[in-house]
Design a protein around this motif. Sequence first.
Motif, PDB file in Angstrom:
ATOM      1  N   SER A 258      -3.384 -48.059  -3.628  1.00 50.94           N
ATOM      2  CA  SER A 258      -4.834 -47.918  -3.715  1.00 50.94           C
ATOM      3  C   SER A 258      -5.468 -49.265  -3.369  1.00 50.94           C
ATOM      4  CB  SER A 258      -5.245 -47.479  -5.116  1.00 50.94           C
ATOM      5  OG  SER A 258      -4.789 -48.421  -6.072  1.00 50.94           O
ATOM      6  N   ILE A 259      -6.191 -49.302  -2.287  1.00 55.80           N
ATOM      7  CA  ILE A 259      -6.832 -50.530  -1.838  1.00 55.80           C
ATOM      8  C   ILE A 259      -8.230 -50.588  -2.438  1.00 55.80           C
ATOM      9  CG2 ILE A 259      -7.492 -51.902   0.148  1.00 55.80           C
ATOM     10  CD1 ILE A 259      -4.477 -51.401  -0.176  1.00 55.80           C
ATOM     11  N   SER A 260      -8.408 -51.494  -3.408  1.00 58.61           N
ATOM     12  CA  SER A 260      -9.702 -51.610  -4.062  1.00 58.61           C
ATOM     13  C   SER A 260     -10.718 -52.236  -3.125  1.00 58.61           C
ATOM     14  CB  SER A 260      -9.577 -52.458  -5.330  1.00 58.61           C
ATOM     15  OG  SER A 260      -9.248 -53.798  -4.990  1.00 58.61           O
ATOM     16  N   ALA A 261     -11.982 -52.024  -3.465  1.00 60.69           N
ATOM     17  CA  ALA A 261     -13.053 -52.613  -2.663  1.00 60.69           C
ATOM     18  C   ALA A 261     -12.975 -54.135  -2.704  1.00 60.69           C
ATOM     19  CB  ALA A 261     -14.413 -52.135  -3.178  1.00 60.69           C
ATOM     20  N   TRP A 262     -12.548 -54.696  -3.842  1.00 61.23           N
ATOM     21  CA  TRP A 262     -12.441 -56.154  -3.965  1.00 61.23           C
ATOM     22  C   TRP A 262     -11.334 -56.696  -3.078  1.00 61.23           C
ATOM     23  CZ3 TRP A 262     -14.402 -60.500  -4.226  1.00 61.23           C
ATOM     24  CH2 TRP A 262     -13.765 -61.636  -4.696  1.00 61.23           C
ATOM     25  N   THR A 263     -10.199 -55.982  -3.000  1.00 62.27           N
ATOM     26  CA  THR A 263      -9.118 -56.416  -2.127  1.00 62.27           C
ATOM     27  C   THR A 263      -9.566 -56.418  -0.673  1.00 62.27           C
ATOM     28  OG1 THR A 263      -7.411 -55.602  -3.633  1.00 62.27           O
ATOM     29  CG2 THR A 263      -6.783 -55.897  -1.328  1.00 62.27           C
ATOM     30  N   LEU A 264     -10.248 -55.354  -0.263  1.00 58.49           N
ATOM     31  CA  LEU A 264     -10.720 -55.279   1.122  1.00 58.49           C
ATOM     32  C   LEU A 264     -11.767 -56.354   1.398  1.00 58.49           C
ATOM     33  CD1 LEU A 264     -10.503 -53.753   3.775  1.00 58.49           C
ATOM     34  CD2 LEU A 264     -12.281 -52.199   2.957  1.00 58.49           C
ATOM     35  N   ALA A 265     -12.681 -56.563   0.435  1.00 61.78           N
ATOM     36  CA  ALA A 265     -13.709 -57.588   0.617  1.00 61.78           C
ATOM     37  C   ALA A 265     -13.080 -58.972   0.701  1.00 61.78           C
ATOM     38  CB  ALA A 265     -14.716 -57.528  -0.523  1.00 61.78           C
ATOM     39  N   ALA A 266     -12.068 -59.236  -0.154  1.00 65.05           N
ATOM     40  CA  ALA A 266     -11.403 -60.529  -0.126  1.00 65.05           C
ATOM     41  C   ALA A 266     -10.695 -60.743   1.198  1.00 65.05           C
ATOM     42  CB  ALA A 266     -10.404 -60.627  -1.284  1.00 65.05           C
ATOM     43  N   ALA A 267     -10.059 -59.688   1.723  1.00 63.06           N
ATOM     44  CA  ALA A 267      -9.366 -59.809   3.008  1.00 63.06           C
ATOM     45  C   ALA A 267     -10.348 -60.148   4.122  1.00 63.06           C
ATOM     46  CB  ALA A 267      -8.617 -58.514   3.324  1.00 63.06           C
ATOM     47  N   VAL A 268     -11.507 -59.474   4.108  1.00 59.18           N
ATOM     48  CA  VAL A 268     -12.504 -59.725   5.151  1.00 59.18           C
ATOM     49  C   VAL A 268     -13.055 -61.137   5.032  1.00 59.18           C
ATOM     50  CG1 VAL A 268     -14.763 -59.037   6.018  1.00 59.18           C
ATOM     51  CG2 VAL A 268     -13.087 -57.298   5.392  1.00 59.18           C
ATOM     52  N   LEU A 269     -13.332 -61.603   3.800  1.00 61.94           N
ATOM     53  CA  LEU A 269     -13.855 -62.949   3.603  1.00 61.94           C
ATOM     54  C   LEU A 269     -12.848 -64.003   4.037  1.00 61.94           C
ATOM     55  CD1 LEU A 269     -15.687 -62.597   0.160  1.00 61.94           C
ATOM     56  CD2 LEU A 269     -16.724 -62.959   2.415  1.00 61.94           C
ATOM     57  N   VAL A 270     -11.566 -63.768   3.723  1.00 63.77           N
ATOM     58  CA  VAL A 270     -10.539 -64.712   4.149  1.00 63.77           C
ATOM     59  C   VAL A 270     -10.469 -64.770   5.663  1.00 63.77           C
ATOM     60  CG1 VAL A 270      -8.045 -65.102   4.246  1.00 63.77           C
ATOM     61  CG2 VAL A 270      -9.144 -64.608   2.066  1.00 63.77           C
ATOM     62  N   LEU A 271     -10.524 -63.619   6.298  1.00 64.53           N
ATOM     63  CA  LEU A 271     -10.497 -63.599   7.757  1.00 64.53           C
ATOM     64  C   LEU A 271     -11.696 -64.346   8.340  1.00 64.53           C
ATOM     65  CD1 LEU A 271      -9.369 -59.947   8.551  1.00 64.53           C
ATOM     66  CD2 LEU A 271      -8.061 -62.030   8.845  1.00 64.53           C
ATOM     67  N   ALA A 272     -12.868 -64.174   7.712  1.00 65.71           N
ATOM     68  CA  ALA A 272     -14.056 -64.867   8.209  1.00 65.71           C
ATOM     69  C   ALA A 272     -13.902 -66.376   8.072  1.00 65.71           C
ATOM     70  CB  ALA A 272     -15.292 -64.386   7.446  1.00 65.71           C
ATOM     71  N   CYS A 273     -13.371 -66.822   6.927  1.00 65.94           N
ATOM     72  CA  CYS A 273     -13.194 -68.259   6.705  1.00 65.94           C
ATOM     73  C   CYS A 273     -12.150 -68.836   7.656  1.00 65.94           C
ATOM     74  CB  CYS A 273     -12.781 -68.510   5.256  1.00 65.94           C
ATOM     75  SG  CYS A 273     -14.057 -68.117   4.046  1.00 65.94           S
ATOM     76  N   VAL A 274     -11.037 -68.137   7.807  1.00 63.39           N
ATOM     77  CA  VAL A 274     -10.001 -68.633   8.704  1.00 63.39           C
ATOM     78  C   VAL A 274     -10.488 -68.591  10.142  1.00 63.39           C
ATOM     79  CG1 VAL A 274      -7.637 -68.288   9.511  1.00 63.39           C
ATOM     80  CG2 VAL A 274      -8.184 -67.944   7.115  1.00 63.39           C
ATOM     81  N   GLY A 275     -11.228 -67.548  10.498  1.00 66.73           N
ATOM     82  CA  GLY A 275     -11.770 -67.474  11.853  1.00 66.73           C
ATOM     83  C   GLY A 275     -12.715 -68.615  12.143  1.00 66.73           C
ATOM     84  N   LEU A 276     -13.569 -68.962  11.162  1.00 64.46           N
ATOM     85  CA  LEU A 276     -14.474 -70.098  11.338  1.00 64.46           C
ATOM     86  C   LEU A 276     -13.704 -71.396  11.470  1.00 64.46           C
ATOM     87  CD1 LEU A 276     -17.357 -71.195  11.422  1.00 64.46           C
ATOM     88  CD2 LEU A 276     -17.303 -71.304   8.910  1.00 64.46           C
ATOM     89  N   ALA A 277     -12.643 -71.521  10.676  1.00 64.27           N
ATOM     90  CA  ALA A 277     -11.827 -72.735  10.745  1.00 64.27           C
ATOM     91  C   ALA A 277     -11.147 -72.872  12.102  1.00 64.27           C
ATOM     92  CB  ALA A 277     -10.781 -72.722   9.638  1.00 64.27           C
ATOM     93  N   GLN A 278     -10.677 -71.753  12.641  1.00 63.71           N
ATOM     94  CA  GLN A 278     -10.007 -71.819  13.937  1.00 63.71           C
ATOM     95  C   GLN A 278     -11.015 -71.976  15.077  1.00 63.71           C
ATOM     96  OE1 GLN A 278      -6.913 -72.160  14.359  1.00 63.71           O
ATOM     97  NE2 GLN A 278      -6.165 -71.683  12.313  1.00 63.71           N
ATOM     98  N   TRP A 279     -12.249 -71.521  14.847  1.00 62.34           N
ATOM     99  CA  TRP A 279     -13.278 -71.684  15.871  1.00 62.34           C
ATOM    100  C   TRP A 279     -13.637 -73.157  16.029  1.00 62.34           C
ATOM    101  CZ3 TRP A 279     -18.479 -73.285  15.302  1.00 62.34           C
ATOM    102  CH2 TRP A 279     -19.260 -73.135  16.454  1.00 62.34           C
ATOM    103  N   ALA A 280     -13.584 -73.897  14.907  1.00 70.95           N
ATOM    104  CA  ALA A 280     -13.829 -75.337  14.984  1.00 70.95           C
ATOM    105  C   ALA A 280     -12.658 -75.964  15.724  1.00 70.95           C
ATOM    106  CB  ALA A 280     -13.950 -75.924  13.569  1.00 70.95           C
ATOM    107  N   ARG A 281     -12.864 -76.262  16.972  1.00 65.72           N
ATOM    108  CA  ARG A 281     -11.765 -76.695  17.822  1.00 65.72           C
ATOM    109  C   ARG A 281     -11.099 -77.956  17.298  1.00 65.72           C
ATOM    110  NH1 ARG A 281     -11.515 -74.287  22.747  1.00 65.72           N
ATOM    111  NH2 ARG A 281     -13.250 -72.955  23.286  1.00 65.72           N
ATOM    112  N   LEU A 282      -9.786 -77.993  17.497  1.00 65.54           N
ATOM    113  CA  LEU A 282      -9.023 -79.161  17.083  1.00 65.54           C
ATOM    114  C   LEU A 282      -9.108 -80.237  18.144  1.00 65.54           C
ATOM    115  CD1 LEU A 282      -5.806 -77.458  15.698  1.00 65.54           C
ATOM    116  CD2 LEU A 282      -7.723 -78.342  14.402  1.00 65.54           C
ATOM    117  N   SER A 283      -9.338 -81.443  17.687  1.00 64.69           N
ATOM    118  CA  SER A 283      -9.285 -82.585  18.601  1.00 64.69           C
ATOM    119  C   SER A 283      -7.876 -83.134  18.550  1.00 64.69           C
ATOM    120  CB  SER A 283     -10.278 -83.666  18.175  1.00 64.69           C
ATOM    121  OG  SER A 283     -10.149 -84.802  19.000  1.00 64.69           O
TER     122      SER A 283
END
Length: 305
Positions: A258-283
Amino acid sequence: MGLLLAVLGVVTFSLTFPATQKALPSFNAWTIGIGRAVIAAIPAAIWLKVKGVPRPSREHLIPLLLVGVGIVAGYPIFTALALEHVSSGHAAVVTGLLPLATAVFGRLRGERPSALFWWAAAAGAAVIVAYSLQHGIDGLALADLLLLGSLITGGLGYAEGGRLSKMMPGWQVISWGLVLSLPLTVPITAVSLAVSPPHDIAVEPLIGLAYVSIFSMFLGFCAWYPGLARVGVTRGSQIQLLQPLLTVGWAALLLDESISAWTLAAAVLVLACVGLAQWARLSLTPPSAKPEPVVAEKPVTVETS
């Protein structure tokens, strides 16, 4: 082709947690986590022999051993032990920070992420802490500490493997990592089987063990490492952002979790944070120093009498 290989690797890895939980009823966590490396080493050794690959040079031994410590031993056993206490969805959300862990080891190897990168990393960590606390202090004390260990070892193995795949074919990286780890993985697997023999052997646990051994431990990396070599470690790691959501979906489909709404929300938030981190290009290289201003020398005049 590089992107396709990387996507294929991520899809393969996304089934690892559900397959591990399928295997747990018959095999203990140590047998699954380390024993799969022993099983995977068999086709790896055969492939190296058939291809006539010479032994790795001395300069490659330390990176290959780090790949073994991170991917062959550390990450599998930490995740297998954690999955005895938490669901695949929970583990998928926590290990969604694996790309960030890889970037941290990249920083230790000389890469220079921007300030935006670290702000995004901090936000992702805050989401993970909140998600873990939502399950109570007891869960945080054990399972999430094990998952933290998986992040550290997994990040180490990905960073070293991605770096090494620029010097030798990716399939050789994981193959040598498996073979060189046999002096460690074979004794641990033997002790695990002696202390806790397999019980209630059924088809599903055998399929689960076979999957994590052949696909997650070997074939997945045969696609993942060459993909990283072709598209670059930073660009390739962005594809891995799909893995947590894929794992949550597989867990719901195959394990009836059973995938709770909190688990799904946490997964989406983590993806957003990691995506933002990877968007910030590495020098990857330090900023070039400004050239020193050229001071014109005064002409030397010679007085003649």
